[in-house]
Write an enzyme that holds these catalytic residues in place. Structure first.
Site, PDB file in Angstrom:
ATOM      1  N   TYR A 155       0.672  -1.116  -0.036  1.00  0.00           N
ATOM      2  CA  TYR A 155       0.023  -0.028   0.062  1.00  0.00           C
ATOM      3  C   TYR A 155       0.866   1.223   0.196  1.00  0.00           C
ATOM      4  O   TYR A 155       0.559   2.385  -0.804  1.00  0.00           O
ATOM      5  CB  TYR A 155      -1.007  -0.083   1.204  1.00  0.00           C
ATOM      6  CG  TYR A 155      -1.880   0.974   1.470  1.00  0.00           C
ATOM      7  CD1 TYR A 155      -3.040   1.149   0.839  1.00  0.00           C
ATOM      8  CD2 TYR A 155      -1.749   2.050   2.411  1.00  0.00           C
ATOM      9  CE1 TYR A 155      -4.061   2.289   0.488  1.00  0.00           C
ATOM     10  CE2 TYR A 155      -2.708   3.265   2.655  1.00  0.00           C
ATOM     11  CZ  TYR A 155      -3.789   3.075   1.740  1.00  0.00           C
ATOM     12  OH  TYR A 155      -4.704   4.100   2.071  1.00  0.00           O
ATOM     13  N   LYS A 159       0.930   4.135  -2.665  1.00  0.00           N
ATOM     14  CA  LYS A 159       0.290   5.432  -2.608  1.00  0.00           C
ATOM     15  C   LYS A 159       1.633   6.555  -2.915  1.00  0.00           C
ATOM     16  O   LYS A 159       1.262   7.532  -3.087  1.00  0.00           O
ATOM     17  CB  LYS A 159       0.042   5.658  -1.037  1.00  0.00           C
ATOM     18  CG  LYS A 159      -1.306   4.690  -0.804  1.00  0.00           C
ATOM     19  CD  LYS A 159      -2.351   5.367  -1.789  1.00  0.00           C
ATOM     20  CE  LYS A 159      -3.761   4.905  -1.285  1.00  0.00           C
ATOM     21  NZ  LYS A 159      -4.929   5.188  -2.271  1.00  0.00           N
TER      22      LYS A 159
HETATM   23  P1  NAP Z   1     -13.342   2.144   2.181  1.00  0.00           P
HETATM   24  O1  NAP Z   1     -14.001   2.963   3.010  1.00  0.00           O
HETATM   25  O2  NAP Z   1     -12.643   0.946   2.227  1.00  0.00           O
HETATM   26  O3  NAP Z   1     -13.762   2.220   0.627  1.00  0.00           O
HETATM   27  C1  NAP Z   1     -13.131   1.917  -0.637  1.00  0.00           C
HETATM   28  C2  NAP Z   1     -14.103   2.612  -1.767  1.00  0.00           C
HETATM   29  O4  NAP Z   1     -13.011   2.121  -2.632  1.00  0.00           O
HETATM   30  C3  NAP Z   1     -15.147   2.043  -1.801  1.00  0.00           C
HETATM   31  O5  NAP Z   1     -16.024   3.003  -2.324  1.00  0.00           O
HETATM   32  C4  NAP Z   1     -14.949   0.933  -2.861  1.00  0.00           C
HETATM   33  O6  NAP Z   1     -16.285   0.563  -3.711  1.00  0.00           O
HETATM   34  C5  NAP Z   1     -14.093   1.412  -3.767  1.00  0.00           C
HETATM   35  N1  NAP Z   1     -13.120   0.438  -4.508  1.00  0.00           N
HETATM   36  C6  NAP Z   1     -12.233  -0.546  -4.241  1.00  0.00           C
HETATM   37  N2  NAP Z   1     -11.779  -1.305  -5.111  1.00  0.00           N
HETATM   38  C7  NAP Z   1     -12.405  -0.850  -6.211  1.00  0.00           C
HETATM   39  C8  NAP Z   1     -12.140  -1.198  -7.529  1.00  0.00           C
HETATM   40  N3  NAP Z   1     -11.485  -2.292  -8.022  1.00  0.00           N
HETATM   41  N4  NAP Z   1     -13.158  -0.614  -8.191  1.00  0.00           N
HETATM   42  C9  NAP Z   1     -13.816   0.533  -7.956  1.00  0.00           C
HETATM   43  N5  NAP Z   1     -13.986   0.824  -6.878  1.00  0.00           N
HETATM   44  C10 NAP Z   1     -13.323   0.220  -5.875  1.00  0.00           C
HETATM   45  O7  NAP Z   1     -11.982   3.458   1.809  1.00  0.00           O
HETATM   46  P2  NAP Z   1     -11.745   4.939   2.177  1.00  0.00           P
HETATM   47  O8  NAP Z   1     -11.139   5.084   3.621  1.00  0.00           O
HETATM   48  O9  NAP Z   1     -13.114   5.563   1.854  1.00  0.00           O
HETATM   49  O10 NAP Z   1     -10.583   5.324   0.961  1.00  0.00           O
HETATM   50  C11 NAP Z   1     -10.773   5.920  -0.050  1.00  0.00           C
HETATM   51  C12 NAP Z   1      -9.536   6.264  -0.407  1.00  0.00           C
HETATM   52  O11 NAP Z   1      -8.686   6.933   0.513  1.00  0.00           O
HETATM   53  C13 NAP Z   1      -8.431   4.977  -0.771  1.00  0.00           C
HETATM   54  O12 NAP Z   1      -7.660   5.506  -1.901  1.00  0.00           O
HETATM   55  C14 NAP Z   1      -7.739   4.830   0.513  1.00  0.00           C
HETATM   56  O13 NAP Z   1      -6.440   4.409   0.187  1.00  0.00           O
HETATM   57  C15 NAP Z   1      -7.296   6.539   0.789  1.00  0.00           C
HETATM   58  N6  NAP Z   1      -7.284   6.776   2.241  1.00  0.00           N
HETATM   59  C16 NAP Z   1      -7.930   6.144   3.039  1.00  0.00           C
HETATM   60  C17 NAP Z   1      -7.475   6.421   4.594  1.00  0.00           C
HETATM   61  C18 NAP Z   1      -8.304   6.045   5.785  1.00  0.00           C
HETATM   62  O14 NAP Z   1      -7.958   6.200   6.863  1.00  0.00           O
HETATM   63  N7  NAP Z   1      -9.477   5.568   5.706  1.00  0.00           N
HETATM   64  C19 NAP Z   1      -6.215   7.287   4.967  1.00  0.00           C
HETATM   65  C20 NAP Z   1      -5.522   7.703   3.791  1.00  0.00           C
HETATM   66  C21 NAP Z   1      -5.905   7.627   2.279  1.00  0.00           C
HETATM   67  P3  NAP Z   1     -17.199  -0.575  -3.683  1.00  0.00           P
HETATM   68  O15 NAP Z   1     -17.653  -0.495  -2.212  1.00  0.00           O
HETATM   69  O16 NAP Z   1     -18.234  -0.430  -4.401  1.00  0.00           O
HETATM   70  O17 NAP Z   1     -16.513  -2.034  -3.777  1.00  0.00           O
END
Ligand code: NAP
Length: 247
Positions: A155, A159
């Site tokens: 990851y 990133k």
């Molecule tokens: P999350 O709650 O786990 O949601 C992940 C999202 O990505 C869901 O909407 C999922 O869609 C979608 N997704 C996953 N695989 C996919 C694919 N192959 N094609 C299309 N959609 C896909 O994650 P989040 O926390 O909202 O994270 C969103 C972004 O922020 C990510 O890039 C993550 O790395 C980044 N981020 C998160 C955090 C954190 O602490 N939460 C921190 C830093 C960065 P479905 O549900 O429809 O499958």
């Protein structure tokens, strides 16, 4: 309304950070493509919410790792809302393991979605963003891309790969007047953190100067700025939204 009439594609926007971005941009008058892979019902609810607030929105199912499905999403976008002005590469996954336990499959899965998905979507929507008046590419990276994180070699590599990609695309888009930037969120309250034990989260919070995790709205507000014309002269940047974690 800063986004009136602008068409925004947000990958993975049925839930989590993407959902927050979709709602924020919808509230500002944007036309929104709500992309999902598995969360169909939440995607439909997101569209309803945006429409109830007076905006236009459409769902588009596509696995961002699959080029044909991304091209189908592009067709849906054009037919329903016209060419995209803004692409937010938000869809992302983790598959954690200490490095010596990490399988090649876990490595590839994370690369395919986080980097491969960004490649597929950016290339498919590149001409839209180039031709848009002040087009915007916004990539959602992570503080983990800067700092690394135990058990997240795949990851973290994906990133931080987004940083170099964004700077390069910023150069390639600049002549057309469009921009590309990254947002690097800190730990944010979404399903992604559900597997992290509360004791670990407490330790994380104790290292955050602002003494709390990010909420989805904290990230969405910065994306809204980058998507708007207020950010016209910002390109190739990584905006940290992490409560001061790296101070
Ligand atoms: P999350 O709650 O786990 O949601 C992940 C999202 O990505 C869901 O909407 C999922 O869609 C979608 N997704 C996953 N695989 C996919 C694919 N192959 N094609 C299309 N959609 C896909 O994650 P989040 O926390 O909202 O994270 C969103 C972004 O922020 C990510 O890039 C993550 O790395 C980044 N981020 C998160 C955090 C954190 O602490 N939460 C921190 C830093 C960065 P479905 O549900 O429809 O499958």
């Amino acid at each position: 309304m800063t986004m009136e009439g602008r068409t925004c594609v947000i990958t993975g926007s049925a839930r989590g950070i993407g959902r927050g971005i979709a709602e924020h941009l919808g509230d500002e008058g944007a036309n929104v493509v709500v992309n999902y892979r598995t969360s169909e019902q939440p995607a439909l609810e997101a569209v309803e919410m945006i429409e109830a607030a007076g905006g236009n929105a459409v769902t588009a199912r596509a696995d961002v790792a699959n080029r044909d499905e991304v091209e189908h999403m592009h067709e849906i976008c054009h037919e329903a809302l016209g060419p995209a002005d803004v692409l937010v590469n938000n869809a992302g996954i983790t598959a954690d393991d200490q490095f010596m336990e990490m399988t090649r499959e876990e490595w590839d899965r994370v690369m395919d979605v986080n980097l491969g998905g960004m490649f597929n979507c950016t290339q498919t929507f590149f001409d839209d963003i180039w031709n848009a008046e002040e087009g915007r590419l916004i990539n959602i990276s992570s503080v983990v891309g800067k700092q690394g994180n135990f058990g997240q070699a795949n990851y973290a590599a994906a990133k931080s790969g987004m940083f170099g990609f964004t700077r390069t695309i910023a150069l390639e888009l600049a002549k057309g007047g469009s921009t590309a930037n990254c947002v690097a969120p800190g730990f944010t309250r979404t399903d992604m953190l559900e597997s992290v034990p509360e004791t670990v989260l407490e330790r994380v919070i104790s290292g955050i100067p602002l003494e709390r995790l990010a909420e989805v709205e904290d990230i969405a507000a910065v994306v809204r700025f980058l998507a708007s014309e207020d950010s016209s002269y910002v390109t190739g940047e990584v905006i940290d939204v992490n409560g001061g974690m790296d101070l």
